[in-house]
Design a protein around this motif. Structure first.
Motif, mmCIF file in Angstrom:
data_model
loop_
_atom_site.group_PDB
_atom_site.id
_atom_site.type_symbol
_atom_site.label_atom_id
_atom_site.label_comp_id
_atom_site.label_asym_id
_atom_site.label_seq_id
_atom_site.Cartn_x
_atom_site.Cartn_y
_atom_site.Cartn_z
ATOM 1 N N VAL A 144 -1.714 -23.070 -74.135
ATOM 2 C CA VAL A 144 -2.245 -21.793 -74.602
ATOM 3 C C VAL A 144 -1.823 -20.730 -73.595
ATOM 4 O O VAL A 144 -2.072 -20.874 -72.393
ATOM 5 C CB VAL A 144 -3.777 -21.829 -74.730
ATOM 6 C CG1 VAL A 144 -4.290 -20.503 -75.270
ATOM 7 C CG2 VAL A 144 -4.202 -22.979 -75.638
ATOM 8 N N SER A 145 -1.164 -19.694 -74.079
ATOM 9 C CA SER A 145 -0.619 -18.695 -73.156
ATOM 10 C C SER A 145 -0.651 -17.316 -73.790
ATOM 11 O O SER A 145 -0.986 -17.148 -74.965
ATOM 12 C CB SER A 145 0.814 -19.059 -72.760
ATOM 13 O OG SER A 145 1.656 -19.122 -73.909
ATOM 14 N N PHE A 204 3.096 -18.452 -64.166
ATOM 15 C CA PHE A 204 3.928 -17.439 -64.802
ATOM 16 C C PHE A 204 5.329 -17.996 -65.040
ATOM 17 O O PHE A 204 5.992 -18.454 -64.113
ATOM 18 C CB PHE A 204 4.029 -16.185 -63.924
ATOM 19 C CG PHE A 204 2.763 -15.374 -63.889
ATOM 20 C CD1 PHE A 204 2.499 -14.439 -64.872
ATOM 21 C CD2 PHE A 204 1.837 -15.565 -62.877
ATOM 22 C CE1 PHE A 204 1.321 -13.689 -64.844
ATOM 23 C CE2 PHE A 204 0.665 -14.831 -62.837
ATOM 24 C CZ PHE A 204 0.410 -13.889 -63.827
ATOM 25 N N GLY A 205 5.775 -17.961 -66.286
ATOM 26 C CA GLY A 205 7.114 -18.411 -66.620
ATOM 27 C C GLY A 205 8.047 -17.231 -66.828
ATOM 28 O O GLY A 205 7.763 -16.098 -66.417
ATOM 29 N N PHE A 206 9.152 -17.484 -67.510
ATOM 30 C CA PHE A 206 10.143 -16.442 -67.786
ATOM 31 C C PHE A 206 10.772 -16.721 -69.133
ATOM 32 O O PHE A 206 11.125 -17.859 -69.445
ATOM 33 C CB PHE A 206 11.230 -16.431 -66.701
ATOM 34 C CG PHE A 206 12.308 -15.412 -66.948
ATOM 35 C CD1 PHE A 206 12.102 -14.070 -66.620
ATOM 36 C CD2 PHE A 206 13.516 -15.775 -67.526
ATOM 37 C CE1 PHE A 206 13.086 -13.127 -66.853
ATOM 38 C CE2 PHE A 206 14.505 -14.839 -67.758
ATOM 39 C CZ PHE A 206 14.283 -13.512 -67.415
ATOM 40 N N PHE A 256 2.244 -16.320 -69.532
ATOM 41 C CA PHE A 256 1.230 -16.766 -68.581
ATOM 42 C C PHE A 256 0.390 -17.848 -69.250
ATOM 43 O O PHE A 256 -0.307 -17.586 -70.234
ATOM 44 C CB PHE A 256 0.343 -15.603 -68.144
ATOM 45 C CG PHE A 256 -0.810 -16.034 -67.273
ATOM 46 C CD1 PHE A 256 -0.601 -16.388 -65.955
ATOM 47 C CD2 PHE A 256 -2.092 -16.091 -67.787
ATOM 48 C CE1 PHE A 256 -1.664 -16.788 -65.148
ATOM 49 C CE2 PHE A 256 -3.164 -16.484 -66.993
ATOM 50 C CZ PHE A 256 -2.941 -16.837 -65.672
ATOM 51 N N THR A 257 0.479 -19.070 -68.756
ATOM 52 C CA THR A 257 -0.240 -20.201 -69.347
ATOM 53 C C THR A 257 -1.591 -20.360 -68.671
ATOM 54 O O THR A 257 -1.663 -20.676 -67.488
ATOM 55 C CB THR A 257 0.583 -21.496 -69.198
ATOM 56 O OG1 THR A 257 1.862 -21.317 -69.791
ATOM 57 C CG2 THR A 257 -0.118 -22.661 -69.880
ATOM 58 N N PHE A 258 -2.659 -20.129 -69.427
ATOM 59 C CA PHE A 258 -3.997 -20.219 -68.843
ATOM 60 C C PHE A 258 -4.769 -21.443 -69.303
ATOM 61 O O PHE A 258 -5.886 -21.693 -68.823
ATOM 62 C CB PHE A 258 -4.802 -18.950 -69.126
ATOM 63 C CG PHE A 258 -4.916 -18.593 -70.576
ATOM 64 C CD1 PHE A 258 -5.891 -19.150 -71.371
ATOM 65 C CD2 PHE A 258 -4.037 -17.673 -71.149
ATOM 66 C CE1 PHE A 258 -6.003 -18.809 -72.704
ATOM 67 C CE2 PHE A 258 -4.139 -17.325 -72.482
ATOM 68 C CZ PHE A 258 -5.128 -17.893 -73.261
ATOM 69 N N ALA A 312 5.714 -22.267 -67.113
ATOM 70 C CA ALA A 312 5.038 -22.748 -65.909
ATOM 71 C C ALA A 312 3.596 -23.049 -66.269
ATOM 72 O O ALA A 312 2.862 -22.161 -66.704
ATOM 73 C CB ALA A 312 5.116 -21.704 -64.807
ATOM 74 N N VAL A 313 3.188 -24.294 -66.110
ATOM 75 C CA VAL A 313 1.881 -24.719 -66.621
ATOM 76 C C VAL A 313 0.865 -24.957 -65.519
ATOM 77 O O VAL A 313 -0.214 -25.477 -65.765
ATOM 78 C CB VAL A 313 2.026 -26.006 -67.463
ATOM 79 C CG1 VAL A 313 2.902 -25.754 -68.657
ATOM 80 C CG2 VAL A 313 2.578 -27.144 -66.610
#
Length: 229
Positions: free
Chosen positions: A218-219, A78-80, A48-50, A98-99
């Motif tokens: 940053v994730s 949210f990526g994988f 999860f890229t925040f 996913a950015v």
């Protein structure tokens, strides 16, 4: 005679190819070790890229004042990802990041080298019963936290890249073109958790550098693991 720009691009392509060859060699070496090593695991997780920052487009073969990166909006963060290896030492990972920017497609792959010492261990680590439970690899939902893991990898970033062109009236317009490039990836995992069934990285910082410009992400990672494969 080839133009200086063509020669520069050829030189940069060689740098990326050499970096990719070295990285692939490290991955193959680690993968061959995991075939016979204990404590193997396969983790499936979502990063999860925040926070993200795309620094002004400054790839090795682009002019800063002429190139810009297009930005889009998206609610997808949210990526994988998949992580394979033996958690005590190193692991191999591949993921789609996913950015929250609809104009970018980002894929990462590489190696994570874990620091040797755990920062936080379960209480009573010297207790014979705890030692026996660990040796028998009983169920452990919450495990030890490693101080840091070092990330070395390669990214493929596809994004909208434009150049400022004159509109004939003394002004300028930016014309975008969809381009892909391969970047070197450097980063760290802070306090990743070792667990039998949980994959958790509270904080990860990744920086990419190369033909697709410089970016920082940053994730956090969370997922599940399948141990003892």
């Amino acid at each position: 005679m080839p133009s200086p720009k063509a020669e520069n691009e050829s030189g940069y392509d060689m740098i990326y190819k050499r970096f990719a060859i070295v990285l692939l060699s490290l991955i193959l070496t680690i993968f061959s070790q995991t075939l016979y090593a204990g404590d193997k695991s396969l983790s499936i997780y979502t990063p999860f890229t925040f926070a993200t920052s795309s620094i002004a487009y400054n790839s090795l073969d682009a002019k800063k004042e002429e190139s810009v990166v297009g930005r889009g909006s998206s609610s997808s963060k949210f990526g994988f990802g998949v992580n394979f290896g033996f958690q005590k030492n190193a692991s191999i990972f591949a993921e789609k990041l996913a950015v929250g920017d609809a104009s970018k497609d980002i894929y990462l792959a590489g190696i994570k080298f874990n620091s040797k010492d755990a920062a936080l261990s379960g209480s009573g680590a010297d207790n014979p019963e705890v030692t026996s439970a660990k040796s028998n690899k009983d169920f452990r939902l919450v495990g030890d936290f490693i101080k840091v893991s070092y990330i070395l990898g390669l990214s493929r970033i596809t994004q909208n890249i434009g150049a400022l062109e004159s509109d004939g009236t003394g002004g300028g317009v930016v014309k975008y073109e969809r381009q892909s490039g391969y970047n070197a990836v450097f980063g760290i995992d802070i306090l990743p958790m070792k667990s039998s069934f949980v994959h958790l990285v509270p904080l990860r910082v990744v920086t990419t550098l190369g033909r697709s410009g410089t970016s920082a992400f940053v994730s956090t990672e969370i997922g599940f693991s399948l141990p003892d494969l």
